[in-house]
Design a protein around this motif. Structure first.
Motif, PDB file in Angstrom:
ATOM      1  N   ILE A   1       0.818  -1.221   0.000  1.00 49.52           N
ATOM      2  CA  ILE A   1       0.000   0.000   0.000  1.00 49.52           C
ATOM      3  C   ILE A   1       0.849   1.268   0.000  1.00 49.52           C
ATOM      4  O   ILE A   1       0.378   2.329  -0.390  1.00 49.52           O
ATOM      5  N   ASN A   2       2.115   1.163   0.465  1.00 53.03           N
ATOM      6  CA  ASN A   2       2.998   2.327   0.444  1.00 53.03           C
ATOM      7  C   ASN A   2       4.456   1.859   0.470  1.00 53.03           C
ATOM      8  O   ASN A   2       4.736   0.658   0.591  1.00 53.03           O
ATOM      9  N   LYS A   3       5.361   2.800   0.370  1.00 50.21           N
ATOM     10  CA  LYS A   3       6.782   2.473   0.283  1.00 50.21           C
ATOM     11  C   LYS A   3       7.300   1.842   1.570  1.00 50.21           C
ATOM     12  O   LYS A   3       8.135   0.947   1.537  1.00 50.21           O
TER      13      LYS A   3
ATOM     14  N   PRO B   1      19.054  -2.215  -0.077  1.00 53.20           N
ATOM     15  CA  PRO B   1      19.604  -0.879  -0.270  1.00 53.20           C
ATOM     16  C   PRO B   1      18.846  -0.004  -1.271  1.00 53.20           C
ATOM     17  O   PRO B   1      19.094   1.199  -1.342  1.00 53.20           O
ATOM     18  N   GLU B   2      17.920  -0.585  -2.051  1.00 55.00           N
ATOM     19  CA  GLU B   2      17.206   0.201  -3.055  1.00 55.00           C
ATOM     20  C   GLU B   2      15.762  -0.254  -3.142  1.00 55.00           C
ATOM     21  O   GLU B   2      15.470  -1.442  -3.029  1.00 55.00           O
ATOM     22  N   LEU B   3      14.867   0.726  -3.358  1.00 57.19           N
ATOM     23  CA  LEU B   3      13.444   0.449  -3.499  1.00 57.19           C
ATOM     24  C   LEU B   3      12.852   1.496  -4.445  1.00 57.19           C
ATOM     25  O   LEU B   3      13.028   2.695  -4.224  1.00 57.19           O
ATOM     26  N   TYR B   4      12.188   1.025  -5.491  1.00 64.04           N
ATOM     27  CA  TYR B   4      11.632   1.929  -6.503  1.00 64.04           C
ATOM     28  C   TYR B   4      10.150   1.663  -6.684  1.00 64.04           C
ATOM     29  O   TYR B   4       9.720   0.513  -6.713  1.00 64.04           O
ATOM     30  N   THR B   5       9.382   2.748  -6.845  1.00 67.09           N
ATOM     31  CA  THR B   5       7.968   2.640  -7.155  1.00 67.09           C
ATOM     32  C   THR B   5       7.821   2.422  -8.655  1.00 67.09           C
ATOM     33  O   THR B   5       8.469   3.106  -9.452  1.00 67.09           O
ATOM     34  N   LEU B   6       6.973   1.472  -9.027  1.00 72.67           N
ATOM     35  CA  LEU B   6       6.677   1.249 -10.440  1.00 72.67           C
ATOM     36  C   LEU B   6       5.362   1.944 -10.757  1.00 72.67           C
ATOM     37  O   LEU B   6       4.307   1.526 -10.279  1.00 72.67           O
ATOM     38  N   ASP B   7       5.442   2.979 -11.536  1.00 75.74           N
ATOM     39  CA  ASP B   7       4.234   3.716 -11.880  1.00 75.74           C
ATOM     40  C   ASP B   7       3.424   2.990 -12.946  1.00 75.74           C
ATOM     41  O   ASP B   7       2.211   3.100 -13.001  1.00 75.74           O
ATOM     42  N   ASP B   8       4.116   2.248 -13.809  1.00 77.41           N
ATOM     43  CA  ASP B   8       3.438   1.590 -14.917  1.00 77.41           C
ATOM     44  C   ASP B   8       4.111   0.251 -15.193  1.00 77.41           C
ATOM     45  O   ASP B   8       5.271   0.211 -15.593  1.00 77.41           O
TER      46      ASP B   8
ATOM     47  N   LYS C   1      11.999  10.704   3.807  1.00 81.39           N
ATOM     48  CA  LYS C   1      10.661  11.162   4.158  1.00 81.39           C
ATOM     49  C   LYS C   1       9.602  10.538   3.262  1.00 81.39           C
ATOM     50  O   LYS C   1       8.432  10.562   3.600  1.00 81.39           O
ATOM     51  N   SER C   2      10.009   9.950   2.136  1.00 78.47           N
ATOM     52  CA  SER C   2       9.031   9.349   1.233  1.00 78.47           C
ATOM     53  C   SER C   2       8.299   8.189   1.900  1.00 78.47           C
ATOM     54  O   SER C   2       7.224   7.815   1.474  1.00 78.47           O
ATOM     55  N   PHE C   3       8.853   7.625   2.979  1.00 80.70           N
ATOM     56  CA  PHE C   3       8.154   6.576   3.700  1.00 80.70           C
ATOM     57  C   PHE C   3       6.881   7.120   4.343  1.00 80.70           C
ATOM     58  O   PHE C   3       5.970   6.379   4.618  1.00 80.70           O
ATOM     59  N   GLU C   4       6.851   8.408   4.596  1.00 79.42           N
ATOM     60  CA  GLU C   4       5.689   9.001   5.248  1.00 79.42           C
ATOM     61  C   GLU C   4       4.536   9.195   4.272  1.00 79.42           C
ATOM     62  O   GLU C   4       3.416   9.395   4.663  1.00 79.42           O
ATOM     63  N   LEU C   5       4.831   9.144   2.975  1.00 82.38           N
ATOM     64  CA  LEU C   5       3.799   9.314   1.955  1.00 82.38           C
ATOM     65  C   LEU C   5       3.093   7.985   1.704  1.00 82.38           C
ATOM     66  O   LEU C   5       3.583   6.925   2.061  1.00 82.38           O
ATOM     67  N   ASN C   6       1.966   8.045   1.052  1.00 83.33           N
ATOM     68  CA  ASN C   6       1.233   6.828   0.728  1.00 83.33           C
ATOM     69  C   ASN C   6       1.931   6.009  -0.332  1.00 83.33           C
ATOM     70  O   ASN C   6       1.664   4.828  -0.473  1.00 83.33           O
ATOM     71  N   VAL C   7       2.738   6.608  -1.157  1.00 83.95           N
ATOM     72  CA  VAL C   7       3.412   5.866  -2.225  1.00 83.95           C
ATOM     73  C   VAL C   7       4.890   5.898  -2.007  1.00 83.95           C
ATOM     74  O   VAL C   7       5.467   6.750  -1.475  1.00 83.95           O
TER      75      VAL C   7
END
Length: 117
Positions: free
Chosen positions: A33-35, A69-76, A111-117
């Motif tokens: 649901i989030n990062k 060490p790395e985590l990326y959101t896949l938008d598509d 801080k991106s962990f605080e966001l929903n994505v």
């Protein structure tokens, strides 16, 4: 739910480890649901999939979990997207592990962990 790609790193140790250092870098697809949840799932996978076995010489061979060490959101998501596993053989294992740990700490503190994505 969102899709993420996490890099999970293992150190490969054979016997007493008196060989060129080897690291298996795996890119894993994670649904979360989030990062922050994705990172936690990646850590669980890394820990759960550590394993060891005896080779033909009866030496213990271990895949020891190092970190994420790395985590990326896949938008598509696209058909045929490339995900890979790579074995790394750095000259200095301690420096390599320190770099991975530093990247993982930076990822965790973003801080991106605080966001929903």
């Amino acid at each position: 739910m969102y899709w993420f790609v996490a890099k999970i790193v293992y150190q490969i140790i054979c016997g007493k480890g008196e060989h060129l250092p080897q690291f298996d870098e795996q890119l894993r697809l994670i649904s979360a649901i989030n990062k922050q949840e994705a990172w936690k799932k990646a850590l669980q996978i890394g820990e759960q999939e550590q394993y060891a076995f005896k080779n033909q010489r009866e030496e213990l061979v271990e895949w020891r979990f190092i970190n994420v060490p790395e985590l990326y959101t896949l938008d598509d998501l696209k058909d045929g997207m490339e995900l890979y596993s790579r074995v790394e053989e750095p000259e200095n294992a301690s420096n390599y592990i320190a770099l991975l740990q530093m990247k993982a700490a930076q990822l965790q503190s973003q801080k991106s962990f605080e966001l929903n994505v």
